[in-house]
Design an enzyme around this catalytic site. Structure first.
Site, PDB file in Angstrom:
ATOM      1  N   GLY A 187     -16.006   2.576   3.583  1.00 33.52           N
ATOM      2  CA  GLY A 187     -14.724   3.161   3.444  1.00 33.52           C
ATOM      3  C   GLY A 187     -13.756   2.813   2.376  1.00 33.52           C
ATOM      4  O   GLY A 187     -12.687   3.219   2.174  1.00 33.52           O
ATOM      5  N   THR A 205     -12.458   3.238  -1.088  1.00 31.21           N
ATOM      6  CA  THR A 205     -12.104   4.556  -2.125  1.00 31.21           C
ATOM      7  C   THR A 205     -11.655   3.970  -3.286  1.00 31.21           C
ATOM      8  O   THR A 205     -11.802   4.990  -4.329  1.00 31.21           O
ATOM      9  CB  THR A 205     -10.819   5.048  -1.379  1.00 31.21           C
ATOM     10  OG1 THR A 205      -9.809   4.511  -1.242  1.00 31.21           O
ATOM     11  CG2 THR A 205     -11.488   5.844   0.029  1.00 31.21           C
ATOM     12  N   HIS A 224     -10.399  -5.379  -3.043  1.00 30.73           N
ATOM     13  CA  HIS A 224      -9.070  -5.662  -2.462  1.00 30.73           C
ATOM     14  C   HIS A 224      -9.026  -5.995  -0.938  1.00 30.73           C
ATOM     15  O   HIS A 224     -10.291  -5.582  -0.272  1.00 30.73           O
ATOM     16  CB  HIS A 224      -8.257  -4.583  -2.654  1.00 30.73           C
ATOM     17  CG  HIS A 224      -8.690  -3.306  -2.236  1.00 30.73           C
ATOM     18  ND1 HIS A 224      -9.444  -2.549  -3.049  1.00 30.73           N
ATOM     19  CD2 HIS A 224      -8.501  -2.650  -0.948  1.00 30.73           C
ATOM     20  CE1 HIS A 224      -9.952  -1.286  -2.333  1.00 30.73           C
ATOM     21  NE2 HIS A 224      -9.356  -1.369  -1.114  1.00 30.73           N
ATOM     22  N   ASP A 273       0.905  -1.103   0.033  1.00 27.42           N
ATOM     23  CA  ASP A 273       0.039  -0.043  -0.013  1.00 27.42           C
ATOM     24  C   ASP A 273       0.973   1.200  -0.033  1.00 27.42           C
ATOM     25  O   ASP A 273       1.921   1.397   0.646  1.00 27.42           O
ATOM     26  CB  ASP A 273      -0.959  -0.041   1.212  1.00 27.42           C
ATOM     27  CG  ASP A 273      -2.326   0.874   1.211  1.00 27.42           C
ATOM     28  OD1 ASP A 273      -3.191   0.452   0.963  1.00 27.42           O
ATOM     29  OD2 ASP A 273      -1.661   2.037   0.989  1.00 27.42           O
TER      30      ASP A 273
END
Ligand code: 5GP
Ligand code: ZN
Length: 117
Positions: free
Chosen positions: A96, A98, A103, A31
């Site tokens: 949440g 985005t 994933h 990430d």
């Protein structure tokens, strides 16, 4: 491939990423904005918007199995297979999410709090 999906572009190599694991069905990469010492994203190579879409077809469910089947290797690669980790999926606006390519977040590398929120 969805035209303006960031993760599809990472999968195709158009956007660079730090790869952790890859096979025919699954990609895991770091990430870019980690919330813990270990923070990986695990994605199917085929584009599905969210966990509901991937769960709604035979092909999607097979891809979900491929994601879970890769977990052992991914956690070993990250050095958290024995220490433990947390696997999170955010779905939809209130969940949440985005990036609209399903994933899982694999988070660890430290003792995580007990709370879910
Ligand atoms: P969500 O909020 O959808 O559950 O998670 C999206 C995650 O994707 C976020 O943790 C964010 O940091 C990560 N992310 C967004 N854009 C990029 C990118 O271009 N590269 C990488 N490696 N991660 C990204
Ligand atoms: Zn995509």
């Amino acid at each position: 491939m969805s035209q303006d999906c960031i993760f599809c572009k990472i999968i195709s190599g158009e956007i660079p990423s730090k790869k952790i694991f890859e096979n025919d069905h699954v990609l895991a990469f770091e990430d870019s904005n980690p919330v813990a010492p270990v923070h990986a994203l695990i994605v199917p190579k085929k584009h599905y918007t969210d966990i509901l879409e991937i769960s709604s077809s035979e092909e999607g469910r097979a891809d979900l199995c491929h994601l879970m089947a890769a977990l052992t290797q991914i956690s070993e690669e990250l050095g958290v297979d024995e220490r433990g980790f947390r696997l999170i999926n955010n779905c939809g606006e209130e969940g949440g999410q985005t990036v609209l390519h399903v994933h899982f977040h694999l988070i660890g590398g430290k003792k995580l709090g007990a709370g879910l929120i």
